[in-house]
Design a protein around this motif. Structure first.
Motif, PDB file in Angstrom:
ATOM      1  N   PRO A  83       0.839  -1.208   0.000  1.00 30.70           N
ATOM      2  CA  PRO A  83       0.000   0.000   0.000  1.00 30.70           C
ATOM      3  C   PRO A  83       0.866   1.246   0.000  1.00 30.70           C
ATOM      4  O   PRO A  83       1.978   1.249   0.548  1.00 30.70           O
ATOM      5  N   PHE A  84       0.378   2.295  -0.612  1.00 31.37           N
ATOM      6  CA  PHE A  84       1.103   3.560  -0.615  1.00 31.37           C
ATOM      7  C   PHE A  84       1.108   4.163   0.784  1.00 31.37           C
ATOM      8  O   PHE A  84       0.125   4.075   1.521  1.00 31.37           O
ATOM      9  N   ASP A  85       2.206   4.794   1.118  1.00 27.69           N
ATOM     10  CA  ASP A  85       2.275   5.520   2.389  1.00 27.69           C
ATOM     11  C   ASP A  85       1.369   6.742   2.323  1.00 27.69           C
ATOM     12  O   ASP A  85       0.731   7.106   3.304  1.00 27.69           O
ATOM     13  N   ARG A  86       1.334   7.357   1.159  1.00 32.82           N
ATOM     14  CA  ARG A  86       0.465   8.512   0.923  1.00 32.82           C
ATOM     15  C   ARG A  86      -0.373   8.209  -0.316  1.00 32.82           C
ATOM     16  O   ARG A  86       0.182   7.999  -1.397  1.00 32.82           O
ATOM     17  N   GLU A  87      -1.664   8.183  -0.168  1.00 32.82           N
ATOM     18  CA  GLU A  87      -2.510   7.924  -1.328  1.00 32.82           C
ATOM     19  C   GLU A  87      -2.394   9.085  -2.307  1.00 32.82           C
ATOM     20  O   GLU A  87      -2.316  10.247  -1.909  1.00 32.82           O
ATOM     21  N   VAL A  88      -2.353   8.764  -3.594  1.00 36.41           N
ATOM     22  CA  VAL A  88      -2.084   9.758  -4.630  1.00 36.41           C
ATOM     23  C   VAL A  88      -3.391  10.132  -5.326  1.00 36.41           C
ATOM     24  O   VAL A  88      -4.070   9.266  -5.882  1.00 36.41           O
ATOM     25  N   PRO A  89      -3.759  11.416  -5.327  1.00 39.95           N
ATOM     26  CA  PRO A  89      -5.024  11.821  -5.963  1.00 39.95           C
ATOM     27  C   PRO A  89      -4.970  11.694  -7.481  1.00 39.95           C
ATOM     28  O   PRO A  89      -3.893  11.690  -8.083  1.00 39.95           O
ATOM     29  N   ARG A  90      -6.153  11.588  -8.077  1.00 40.41           N
ATOM     30  CA  ARG A  90      -6.234  11.488  -9.542  1.00 40.41           C
ATOM     31  C   ARG A  90      -5.691  12.742 -10.213  1.00 40.41           C
ATOM     32  O   ARG A  90      -5.054  12.681 -11.264  1.00 40.41           O
ATOM     33  N   LEU A  91      -5.941  13.896  -9.585  1.00 43.83           N
ATOM     34  CA  LEU A  91      -5.490  15.178 -10.138  1.00 43.83           C
ATOM     35  C   LEU A  91      -4.441  15.796  -9.231  1.00 43.83           C
ATOM     36  O   LEU A  91      -4.597  15.831  -8.010  1.00 43.83           O
ATOM     37  N   VAL A  92      -3.386  16.289  -9.819  1.00 47.80           N
ATOM     38  CA  VAL A  92      -2.364  17.038  -9.095  1.00 47.80           C
ATOM     39  C   VAL A  92      -2.199  18.380  -9.807  1.00 47.80           C
ATOM     40  O   VAL A  92      -1.854  18.419 -10.995  1.00 47.80           O
ATOM     41  N   GLY A  93      -2.494  19.433  -9.097  1.00 51.49           N
ATOM     42  CA  GLY A  93      -2.462  20.752  -9.733  1.00 51.49           C
ATOM     43  C   GLY A  93      -3.512  20.900 -10.807  1.00 51.49           C
ATOM     44  O   GLY A  93      -3.314  21.652 -11.776  1.00 51.49           O
ATOM     45  N   GLY A  94      -4.624  20.173 -10.648  1.00 50.59           N
ATOM     46  CA  GLY A  94      -5.717  20.257 -11.613  1.00 50.59           C
ATOM     47  C   GLY A  94      -5.524  19.400 -12.851  1.00 50.59           C
ATOM     48  O   GLY A  94      -6.414  19.339 -13.706  1.00 50.59           O
ATOM     49  N   ARG A  95      -4.391  18.704 -12.962  1.00 50.15           N
ATOM     50  CA  ARG A  95      -4.109  17.876 -14.132  1.00 50.15           C
ATOM     51  C   ARG A  95      -4.092  16.407 -13.728  1.00 50.15           C
ATOM     52  O   ARG A  95      -3.581  16.051 -12.669  1.00 50.15           O
ATOM     53  N   PRO A  96      -4.628  15.525 -14.573  1.00 53.53           N
ATOM     54  CA  PRO A  96      -4.594  14.089 -14.271  1.00 53.53           C
ATOM     55  C   PRO A  96      -3.164  13.555 -14.208  1.00 53.53           C
ATOM     56  O   PRO A  96      -2.263  14.062 -14.896  1.00 53.53           O
ATOM     57  N   MET A  97      -2.960  12.528 -13.390  1.00 50.79           N
ATOM     58  CA  MET A  97      -1.655  11.879 -13.324  1.00 50.79           C
ATOM     59  C   MET A  97      -1.357  11.097 -14.599  1.00 50.79           C
ATOM     60  O   MET A  97      -0.204  10.868 -14.940  1.00 50.79           O
ATOM     61  N   GLU A  98      -2.407  10.673 -15.306  1.00 52.55           N
ATOM     62  CA  GLU A  98      -2.239   9.883 -16.522  1.00 52.55           C
ATOM     63  C   GLU A  98      -2.492  10.738 -17.762  1.00 52.55           C
ATOM     64  O   GLU A  98      -3.544  11.375 -17.884  1.00 52.55           O
ATOM     65  N   ALA A  99      -1.533  10.721 -18.686  1.00 47.03           N
ATOM     66  CA  ALA A  99      -1.688  11.495 -19.917  1.00 47.03           C
ATOM     67  C   ALA A  99      -2.894  11.032 -20.721  1.00 47.03           C
ATOM     68  O   ALA A  99      -3.560  11.829 -21.388  1.00 47.03           O
ATOM     69  N   ALA A 100      -3.218   9.731 -20.648  1.00 48.01           N
ATOM     70  CA  ALA A 100      -4.344   9.196 -21.402  1.00 48.01           C
ATOM     71  C   ALA A 100      -5.675   9.764 -20.924  1.00 48.01           C
ATOM     72  O   ALA A 100      -6.679   9.672 -21.636  1.00 48.01           O
ATOM     73  N   LEU A 101      -5.694  10.353 -19.738  1.00 46.56           N
ATOM     74  CA  LEU A 101      -6.920  10.929 -19.182  1.00 46.56           C
ATOM     75  C   LEU A 101      -6.924  12.455 -19.278  1.00 46.56           C
ATOM     76  O   LEU A 101      -7.744  13.105 -18.651  1.00 46.56           O
ATOM     77  N   THR A 102      -6.010  12.994 -20.092  1.00 45.36           N
ATOM     78  CA  THR A 102      -5.828  14.441 -20.156  1.00 45.36           C
ATOM     79  C   THR A 102      -6.182  14.991 -21.532  1.00 45.36           C
ATOM     80  O   THR A 102      -5.730  14.470 -22.566  1.00 45.36           O
ATOM     81  N   GLU A 103      -6.998  16.040 -21.566  1.00 46.22           N
ATOM     82  CA  GLU A 103      -7.311  16.745 -22.811  1.00 46.22           C
ATOM     83  C   GLU A 103      -6.087  17.546 -23.257  1.00 46.22           C
ATOM     84  O   GLU A 103      -5.175  17.814 -22.455  1.00 46.22           O
ATOM     85  N   PRO A 104      -6.034  17.956 -24.538  1.00 43.53           N
ATOM     86  CA  PRO A 104      -4.889  18.733 -25.034  1.00 43.53           C
ATOM     87  C   PRO A 104      -4.612  20.000 -24.229  1.00 43.53           C
ATOM     88  O   PRO A 104      -3.460  20.438 -24.118  1.00 43.53           O
ATOM     89  N   ASP A 105      -5.660  20.593 -23.630  1.00 42.32           N
ATOM     90  CA  ASP A 105      -5.444  21.810 -22.844  1.00 42.32           C
ATOM     91  C   ASP A 105      -5.050  21.524 -21.389  1.00 42.32           C
ATOM     92  O   ASP A 105      -4.929  22.437 -20.572  1.00 42.32           O
ATOM     93  N   GLY A 106      -4.871  20.230 -21.078  1.00 38.20           N
ATOM     94  CA  GLY A 106      -4.462  19.857 -19.725  1.00 38.20           C
ATOM     95  C   GLY A 106      -5.604  19.551 -18.781  1.00 38.20           C
ATOM     96  O   GLY A 106      -5.376  19.089 -17.660  1.00 38.20           O
ATOM     97  N   SER A 107      -6.822  19.775 -19.198  1.00 36.89           N
ATOM     98  CA  SER A 107      -7.973  19.499 -18.335  1.00 36.89           C
ATOM     99  C   SER A 107      -8.288  18.003 -18.343  1.00 36.89           C
ATOM    100  O   SER A 107      -7.910  17.287 -19.272  1.00 36.89           O
ATOM    101  N   PRO A 108      -9.001  17.520 -17.328  1.00 35.05           N
ATOM    102  CA  PRO A 108      -9.333  16.091 -17.262  1.00 35.05           C
ATOM    103  C   PRO A 108     -10.357  15.694 -18.322  1.00 35.05           C
ATOM    104  O   PRO A 108     -11.301  16.433 -18.587  1.00 35.05           O
ATOM    105  N   LYS A 109     -10.158  14.525 -18.927  1.00 34.86           N
ATOM    106  CA  LYS A 109     -11.149  13.983 -19.837  1.00 34.86           C
ATOM    107  C   LYS A 109     -12.350  13.476 -19.051  1.00 34.86           C
ATOM    108  O   LYS A 109     -12.260  13.210 -17.860  1.00 34.86           O
TER     109      LYS A 109
END
Length: 307
Positions: A83-109
Motif C-alpha cells: 500500500p502507498f504511504d500517501r494515497e495519490v489523488p487522480r489530479l495534481v495541480g488540476g491535471r490528471p496523473m495519466e496522460a491518457a486521461l488528459t485533454e490537449p489543454d491539460g484538463s481532465p477527460k
C-alpha cells in the motif's frame, strides 16, 4: 510486458482481494496478459471513495475464473503488494496523473478512457505515481519522525536514490512502509491489549506483526497485519496466542500461558481492537492460516519465563 492501472472498488461485483487476486472480464484479457510479470498500480475511482491511487503490486499469472464464463483472475505475485504511504489523488495541480486521461489543454477527460477498469500506464507515469505514494526517503522520514536528530544521523547526508523497482523489492523499505500503515490503521493502539503506549519522546511502542509471514506467502497488506505490543508480537509469532474463527476472539495456549499473564496482557473482554476503517480489518483467510499453522505449535525450543 507493460504496466497497468487497475480500478478497484470495495463494493464491486468483482471478487478482488488486491494483495491476492484481481477479477476482471474478458474485454481486458489481452492488456492484462501483456502485463504478466510486470507491475500495476491500484486505483479507487472518485465515486467509490477518496483514495485515488493507493497501492502497487506485480502480476504473477492470469487464469480463467473457475465456474464463471468470460471472467479471469490476475494472480498477484506473493510478497509484491504494497500500500502507498500517501494515497495519490487522480489530479495534481488540476491535471490528471495519466496522460491518457488528459485533454490537449491539460484538463481532465470525461467518460471513455476514464471509465476503463484496466488502463495501460507508461513507465514514466508509473514512476511518478509510485514516487508520490512511496517516497524515496521513507526510511529517513520514519527514522526522524519522533527524533529529528537520532544517534548516528548525518544531517548533511542526502538520501540514496534507488530506482523505483529496486525500492519496491527491498525488504527494509517494505518493512518500514508496512509498519507505518499498520500502526496508523490501528491508531497506534495494540489490537490485543487495547493499550496505546508511547515512550518519553512520543514514539509509539506498538509494533506491526504480519499475520501470515512474508516468507510463507504472506503480503504487506494492512489486512495481513496486527498492531501489537512487543510481548504480544513475540507471543503471536510463536503460536502462544491467535484469533478464533469469529475473527475477533483472542485465543490463548492455556497450557503455556498462565492465567495471570492473560489478565495482565489482554483486553478484559478478550476481543481484538479493530481499526475504525473496516477495509483495514484483518483478513479472515490470514487469521485462519495463523490459527491452523502457527497457533499451538509454539515455535522455538527456549523455555518460557513469565517472571
Amino acid at each position: 510486458m507493460g504496466k497497468l492501472v487497475l480500478l478497484h472498488k470495495a463494493d464491486s461485483i468483482y471478487e478482488d482481494e488486491p494483495d491476492v487476486v484481481y477479477d476482471f472480464p474478458r474485454s481486458y484479457l489481452k492488456a492484462v496478459e501483456e502485463a504478466v510479470g510486470d507491475w500495476i498500480v491500484y486505483y479507487e475511482p472518485v465515486k467509490a471513495g477518496p483514495r485515488g491511487y493507493f497501492a502497487v503490486a506485480r502480476i504473477d499469472r492470469v487464469i480463467p475464473k473457475p465456474g464463471v464464463e468470460g471472467r479471469f483472475l490476475a494472480m498477484i505475485a506473493p510478497g509484491t503488494f504494497l500500500p502507498f504511504d500517501r494515497e495519490v489523488p487522480r489530479l495534481v495541480g488540476g491535471r490528471p496523473m495519466e496522460a491518457a486521461l488528459t485533454e490537449p489543454d491539460g484538463s481532465p477527460k470525461k467518460g471513455g478512457a476514464v471509465q476503463l477498469a484496466v488502463r495501460r500506464l507508461p513507465e514514466a507515469e508509473f514512476a511518478r505515481i509510485v514516487n508520490l505514494g512511496l517516497p524515496q526517503d521513507l526510511e529517513r522520514i520514519e527514522e526522524t519522525r519522533y527524533d529529528p536528530r537520532p544517534a548516528g544521523f548525518d544531517e548533511g547526508a542526502e538520501p540514496f536514490e534507488r530506482p523505483v523497482l529496486e525500492r519496491l523489492t527491498r525488504r527494509p523499505y517494505r518493512d518500514v512502509a508496512f509498519r507505518r500503515k499498520v500502526r496508523e490503521a490501528y491508531g497506534y493502539r495494540c489490537a490485543m491489549s487495547g493499550l496505546m503506549l508511547r515512550n518519553g519522546g512520543g514514539r509509539p511502542e506498538v509494533q506491526a506483526a504480519h499475520i501470515r509471514p512474508v516468507d510463507r506467502r504472506g503480503s504487506d497488506s494492512v489486512r495481513n497485519g496486527l498492531a501489537l505490543s512487543g510481548t504480544l508480537h513475540w507471543m503471536f509469532d510463536r503460536g502462544l496466542i491467535s484469533v478464533a474463527d469469529d475473527n475477533e476472539t483472542i485465543l490463548v495456549s492455556r497450557n503455556k500461558v498462565p492465567d495471570e499473564v492473560v489478565s495482565r496482557l489482554l483486553r478484559q473482554d478478550g476481543k481484538l481492537w479493530k481499526p475504525g476503517d473496516t477495509a483495514n480489518w484483518p483478513s479472515p483467510a490470514n487469521l485462519t492460516w495463523h490459527r491452523e499453522n502457527v497457533f499451538g505449535q509454539v515455535i522455538g525450543d527456549e523455555p518460557i519465563s513469565w517472571e
